[in-house]
Design a protein around this motif. Structure first.
Motif, PDB file in Angstrom:
ATOM      1  N   LEU A   1       0.661  -1.283   0.030  1.00  0.00           N
ATOM      2  CA  LEU A   1       0.053   0.030   0.040  1.00  0.00           C
ATOM      3  C   LEU A   1       1.033   1.201   0.028  1.00  0.00           C
ATOM      4  O   LEU A   1       0.394   2.407  -0.216  1.00  0.00           O
ATOM      5  N   ALA A   2       2.076   1.029   0.291  1.00  0.00           N
ATOM      6  CA  ALA A   2       2.907   2.425   0.439  1.00  0.00           C
ATOM      7  C   ALA A   2       3.169   3.034  -1.024  1.00  0.00           C
ATOM      8  O   ALA A   2       3.288   4.171  -1.232  1.00  0.00           O
ATOM      9  N   VAL A   3       2.781   2.305  -2.030  1.00  0.00           N
ATOM     10  CA  VAL A   3       2.618   3.083  -3.480  1.00  0.00           C
ATOM     11  C   VAL A   3       1.689   3.989  -3.548  1.00  0.00           C
ATOM     12  O   VAL A   3       1.902   4.810  -4.160  1.00  0.00           O
ATOM     13  N   LEU A   4       0.620   4.003  -2.858  1.00  0.00           N
ATOM     14  CA  LEU A   4      -0.313   5.033  -2.425  1.00  0.00           C
ATOM     15  C   LEU A   4       0.021   6.183  -1.678  1.00  0.00           C
ATOM     16  O   LEU A   4      -0.749   7.342  -1.622  1.00  0.00           O
ATOM     17  N   ALA A   5       1.190   6.209  -1.382  1.00  0.00           N
ATOM     18  CA  ALA A   5       1.750   7.276  -0.177  1.00  0.00           C
ATOM     19  C   ALA A   5       0.618   7.767   0.811  1.00  0.00           C
ATOM     20  O   ALA A   5       0.459   8.481   0.873  1.00  0.00           O
TER      21      ALA A   5
ATOM     22  N   ARG B   1     -11.235   4.265  -6.021  1.00  0.00           N
ATOM     23  CA  ARG B   1     -10.364   4.053  -4.644  1.00  0.00           C
ATOM     24  C   ARG B   1     -10.086   2.747  -4.576  1.00  0.00           C
ATOM     25  O   ARG B   1      -8.936   2.064  -4.276  1.00  0.00           O
ATOM     26  N   HIS B   2     -11.025   2.023  -4.280  1.00  0.00           N
ATOM     27  CA  HIS B   2     -10.945   0.423  -3.949  1.00  0.00           C
ATOM     28  C   HIS B   2     -10.108  -0.192  -5.140  1.00  0.00           C
ATOM     29  O   HIS B   2      -9.309  -1.234  -5.029  1.00  0.00           O
ATOM     30  N   ARG B   3     -10.601   0.140  -6.290  1.00  0.00           N
ATOM     31  CA  ARG B   3      -9.472  -0.553  -7.556  1.00  0.00           C
ATOM     32  C   ARG B   3      -8.168  -0.411  -7.306  1.00  0.00           C
ATOM     33  O   ARG B   3      -7.616  -1.083  -7.624  1.00  0.00           O
ATOM     34  N   MET B   4      -7.841   0.736  -6.860  1.00  0.00           N
ATOM     35  CA  MET B   4      -6.318   1.435  -6.619  1.00  0.00           C
ATOM     36  C   MET B   4      -5.794   0.465  -5.620  1.00  0.00           C
ATOM     37  O   MET B   4      -4.436   0.142  -5.646  1.00  0.00           O
ATOM     38  N   ILE B   5      -6.589   0.183  -4.787  1.00  0.00           N
ATOM     39  CA  ILE B   5      -6.139  -0.458  -3.277  1.00  0.00           C
ATOM     40  C   ILE B   5      -5.947  -2.039  -3.903  1.00  0.00           C
ATOM     41  O   ILE B   5      -4.692  -2.564  -3.699  1.00  0.00           O
TER      42      ILE B   5
ATOM     43  N   GLY C   1      -2.423  -6.561  -5.593  1.00  0.00           N
ATOM     44  CA  GLY C   1      -2.288  -7.658  -6.680  1.00  0.00           C
ATOM     45  C   GLY C   1      -2.712  -8.811  -6.433  1.00  0.00           C
ATOM     46  O   GLY C   1      -3.706  -9.334  -5.985  1.00  0.00           O
ATOM     47  N   ASP C   2      -1.683  -9.872  -6.646  1.00  0.00           N
ATOM     48  CA  ASP C   2      -2.086 -11.187  -6.210  1.00  0.00           C
ATOM     49  C   ASP C   2      -2.445 -11.615  -4.640  1.00  0.00           C
ATOM     50  O   ASP C   2      -2.824 -12.801  -4.682  1.00  0.00           O
ATOM     51  N   MET C   3      -2.229 -10.793  -3.966  1.00  0.00           N
ATOM     52  CA  MET C   3      -2.507 -11.002  -2.482  1.00  0.00           C
ATOM     53  C   MET C   3      -4.014 -11.514  -2.376  1.00  0.00           C
ATOM     54  O   MET C   3      -4.697 -11.866  -1.560  1.00  0.00           O
ATOM     55  N   MET C   4      -4.685 -10.711  -3.363  1.00  0.00           N
ATOM     56  CA  MET C   4      -6.220 -10.575  -3.319  1.00  0.00           C
ATOM     57  C   MET C   4      -6.831 -12.030  -3.718  1.00  0.00           C
ATOM     58  O   MET C   4      -7.872 -12.543  -3.565  1.00  0.00           O
TER      59      MET C   4
ATOM     60  N   ALA D   1     -12.370  -5.387   3.931  1.00  0.00           N
ATOM     61  CA  ALA D   1     -13.402  -4.227   3.990  1.00  0.00           C
ATOM     62  C   ALA D   1     -12.418  -2.974   4.043  1.00  0.00           C
ATOM     63  O   ALA D   1     -11.558  -2.808   4.847  1.00  0.00           O
ATOM     64  N   ILE D   2     -13.012  -2.021   3.146  1.00  0.00           N
ATOM     65  CA  ILE D   2     -12.253  -0.877   2.890  1.00  0.00           C
ATOM     66  C   ILE D   2     -12.810   0.550   3.126  1.00  0.00           C
ATOM     67  O   ILE D   2     -14.041   0.290   2.885  1.00  0.00           O
ATOM     68  N   GLN D   3     -12.153   1.387   3.937  1.00  0.00           N
ATOM     69  CA  GLN D   3     -12.565   2.702   4.088  1.00  0.00           C
ATOM     70  C   GLN D   3     -11.525   3.747   3.466  1.00  0.00           C
ATOM     71  O   GLN D   3     -10.273   3.583   4.146  1.00  0.00           O
ATOM     72  N   ALA D   4     -11.623   4.030   2.417  1.00  0.00           N
ATOM     73  CA  ALA D   4     -10.419   4.979   1.715  1.00  0.00           C
ATOM     74  C   ALA D   4     -11.004   6.227   1.787  1.00  0.00           C
ATOM     75  O   ALA D   4     -11.783   6.706   0.953  1.00  0.00           O
TER      76      ALA D   4
END
Length: 87
Positions: free
Chosen positions: A11-15, A58-62, A67-70, A78-81
């Motif tokens: 997730l660090a790529v999203l700063a 936002r969810h697609r970016m996450i 990647g393949d971890m999903m 569950a995401i709150q972005a």
């Protein structure tokens, strides 16, 4: 490296300016996804990278960052972005 550490690293790529990650896997013991090794997580993330993006984007970016971890390590997320301005 633990799954939680790898999630944070990817997730660090999203700063992000804030990441809260909770492992809820124990709450889903016996669930098909848990039996196959995939964990259940709750993510709260704040990043300026989400500015101007709707919830689906936002969810697609996450998902792209994870990647393949999903398909393996993460069964449910569950995401709150939010952006810093959303707070």
């Amino acid at each position: 490296m633990s799954v939680m550490d790898e999630i944070r690293q990817r997730l660090a790529v999203l700063a992000p300016v804030k990441v809260e990650l909770i492992d809820d896997s124990a709450l889903h013991a016996g669930h098909a996804g848990a039996r196959s090794g995939g964990g259940h997580y709750r993510l709260s993330i704040v990043s300026a990278a989400f500015a101007g993006k709707n919830t689906v984007s936002r969810h697609r970016m996450i998902y792209d960052a994870l990647g393949d971890m999903m398909r393996k390590e993460i069964h449910a997320l569950a995401i709150q972005a939010e952006t810093p301005e959303d707070l």
